[in-house]
Design a protein around this motif. Structure first.
Motif, PDB file in Angstrom:
ATOM      1  N   SER A 161       0.813  -1.212   0.000  1.00 43.12           N
ATOM      2  CA  SER A 161       0.000   0.000   0.000  1.00 43.12           C
ATOM      3  C   SER A 161       0.848   1.264   0.000  1.00 43.12           C
ATOM      4  O   SER A 161       0.394   2.322  -0.445  1.00 43.12           O
ATOM      5  N   THR A 162       2.079   1.173   0.492  1.00 36.83           N
ATOM      6  CA  THR A 162       2.925   2.365   0.570  1.00 36.83           C
ATOM      7  C   THR A 162       3.455   2.801  -0.789  1.00 36.83           C
ATOM      8  O   THR A 162       3.818   3.970  -0.956  1.00 36.83           O
ATOM      9  N   VAL A 210       0.127   4.110  -3.834  1.00 38.45           N
ATOM     10  CA  VAL A 210      -0.655   5.344  -3.749  1.00 38.45           C
ATOM     11  C   VAL A 210      -0.739   5.963  -5.139  1.00 38.45           C
ATOM     12  O   VAL A 210       0.265   6.039  -5.861  1.00 38.45           O
ATOM     13  N   ASN A 211      -1.930   6.379  -5.540  1.00 38.04           N
ATOM     14  CA  ASN A 211      -2.132   6.986  -6.860  1.00 38.04           C
ATOM     15  C   ASN A 211      -1.729   6.037  -7.984  1.00 38.04           C
ATOM     16  O   ASN A 211      -1.216   6.448  -9.029  1.00 38.04           O
ATOM     17  N   HIS A 212      -1.963   4.736  -7.761  1.00 41.66           N
ATOM     18  CA  HIS A 212      -1.644   3.718  -8.757  1.00 41.66           C
ATOM     19  C   HIS A 212      -2.839   2.775  -8.874  1.00 41.66           C
ATOM     20  O   HIS A 212      -3.462   2.427  -7.862  1.00 41.66           O
ATOM     21  N   GLY A 267      -3.381  -0.130  -6.480  1.00 37.66           N
ATOM     22  CA  GLY A 267      -3.753   0.113  -5.099  1.00 37.66           C
ATOM     23  C   GLY A 267      -5.203  -0.186  -4.810  1.00 37.66           C
ATOM     24  O   GLY A 267      -5.573  -0.431  -3.649  1.00 37.66           O
ATOM     25  N   HIS A 288      -4.448   2.303   4.541  1.00 34.04           N
ATOM     26  CA  HIS A 288      -3.243   3.106   4.348  1.00 34.04           C
ATOM     27  C   HIS A 288      -3.027   4.048   5.533  1.00 34.04           C
ATOM     28  O   HIS A 288      -3.964   4.649   6.051  1.00 34.04           O
ATOM     29  N   GLY A 289      -1.774   4.151   5.955  1.00 32.37           N
ATOM     30  CA  GLY A 289      -1.418   5.034   7.057  1.00 32.37           C
ATOM     31  C   GLY A 289      -1.347   4.348   8.405  1.00 32.37           C
ATOM     32  O   GLY A 289      -0.920   4.969   9.387  1.00 32.37           O
TER      33      GLY A 289
END
Length: 320
Positions: free
Chosen positions: A193-194, A197-199, A202, A209-210
């Motif tokens: 997930s890291t 992002v913006n893919h 994902g 996430h986070g």
């Protein structure tokens, strides 16, 4: 009864879910205690000082045989710590299983765990899974009481997201010491997930996430259950995919080059992450437990390129 010390030093934990015989109401016997003693001894020989339990494991028998081993061996518990979990109610008769993190349930579960473990306190009490009906305001007095009475040293959670921990932290006003999540070279969504992002990839990942970053920012220790991936990359078995085969070959190659075990390499991949993840060893096989002991050293030796090579081999595709 023995009181637990407050800290643990090893980054490996022994997961006790495999102790205690069957998952039925059938009583445990001397053979089950013997098996538990063998596994616990192997864990201690591997330098493991934290033992991970839950009130539901083998319907309470995992905790019970652990307590019997401690009773057989006075002083064996010196220098080690014990944690347990509560909040899952197993199916019974015609009733399905459910979650219960009410104050009454948590207090009763802990008393049962302390009795079975034959200890006065546990180092950490973990809320096993999120309960949608949990009201932190009614749970707060019970947890504060347990802390003040010294029956628990700290509060932890399991399988919770950053948002859920943030809410609990605010409402309970008690630091969350631990979050236990499934993480391994096979269960990689926490790290996937890291970079997704913006893919488009994902979208397929369900990890909140986070969550890892929240734990790092708030001093919450991360513990990985399923850390050995059930022996997928370290035990002889037929690979189901080319990615599994490729990752297994690379694990074996690195183990051979480093004169260590495949288990140590698989765990080292987790331990190398800067989140300082603690790996729960769920096997009861003494050889596999001892084979895990070298993981912290191998994490220090593992290069970034080797870490990424293991990751990309296991994912079966290059990074985006």
């Amino acid at each position: 009864m023995t009181t637990q010390t407050a800290h643990q030093t090893s980054r490996l934990l022994f997961g006790a879910m495999g102790l205690g015989g069957t998952w039925t109401d059938e009583p445990y016997g001397e053979t089950d205690i013997d098996q538990a003693e063998t596994a616990i001894t192997a864990a201690l020989e591997a330098g493991i000082t934290m033992f991970d339990h839950a009130d539901i494991y083998r319907r309470g028998k995992s905790e019970a045989v652990f307590g019997e081993v401690m009773r057989r061996n006075p002083g064996l518990l010196n220098g080690v710590t014990v944690q347990t979990k509560c909040g899952i109610v197993l199916p019974a008769d015609d009733r399905g299983g459910y979650y219960d993190l009410s104050a009454e349930s948590v207090l009763a579960a802990l008393e049962g765990s302390l009795r079975r473990l034959q200890v006065d306190a546990v180092n950490v009490l973990l809320l096993h899974r999120p309960d949608p009906l949990l009201d932190p305001r009614t749970l707060k007095p019970a947890l504060h009481s347990l802390l003040q009475e010294g029956k628990i040293r700290a509060l932890g959670v399991s399988n919770m997201s950053a948002a859920q921990m943030d809410y609990l932290q605010t409402e309970l006003d008690i630091p969350i010491a631990v979050n236990q999540l499934e993480m391994s070279l096979f269960k990689r969504d926490w790290v996937e997930s890291t970079v997704l992002v913006n893919h488009p990839g994902g979208v397929e990942k369900n990890f909140p996430h986070g969550t890892i970053e929240w734990c790092l920012s708030n001093g919450t220790r991360l513990q990985a259950w399923g850390a050995l991936a059930q022996g997928l990359y370290s035990q002889p078995r037929e690979a189901h995919t080319s990615a599994e085969a490729q990752a297994t070959d690379l694990v074996r190659q690195l183990a051979l080059e480093r004169n260590t075990s495949s288990e140590a390499i698989v765990l080292a991949w987790l331990l190398k992450h800067p989140a300082r993840i603690e790996a729960v060893i769920g096997s009861t096989n003494p050889e596999r437990i001892r084979a895990s002991a070298d993981a912290p050293r191998q994490a220090e030796l593992m290069t970034s390129s080797e870490w990424y090579a293991l990751w990309t081999a296991a994912r079966g595709a290059p990074l985006p």
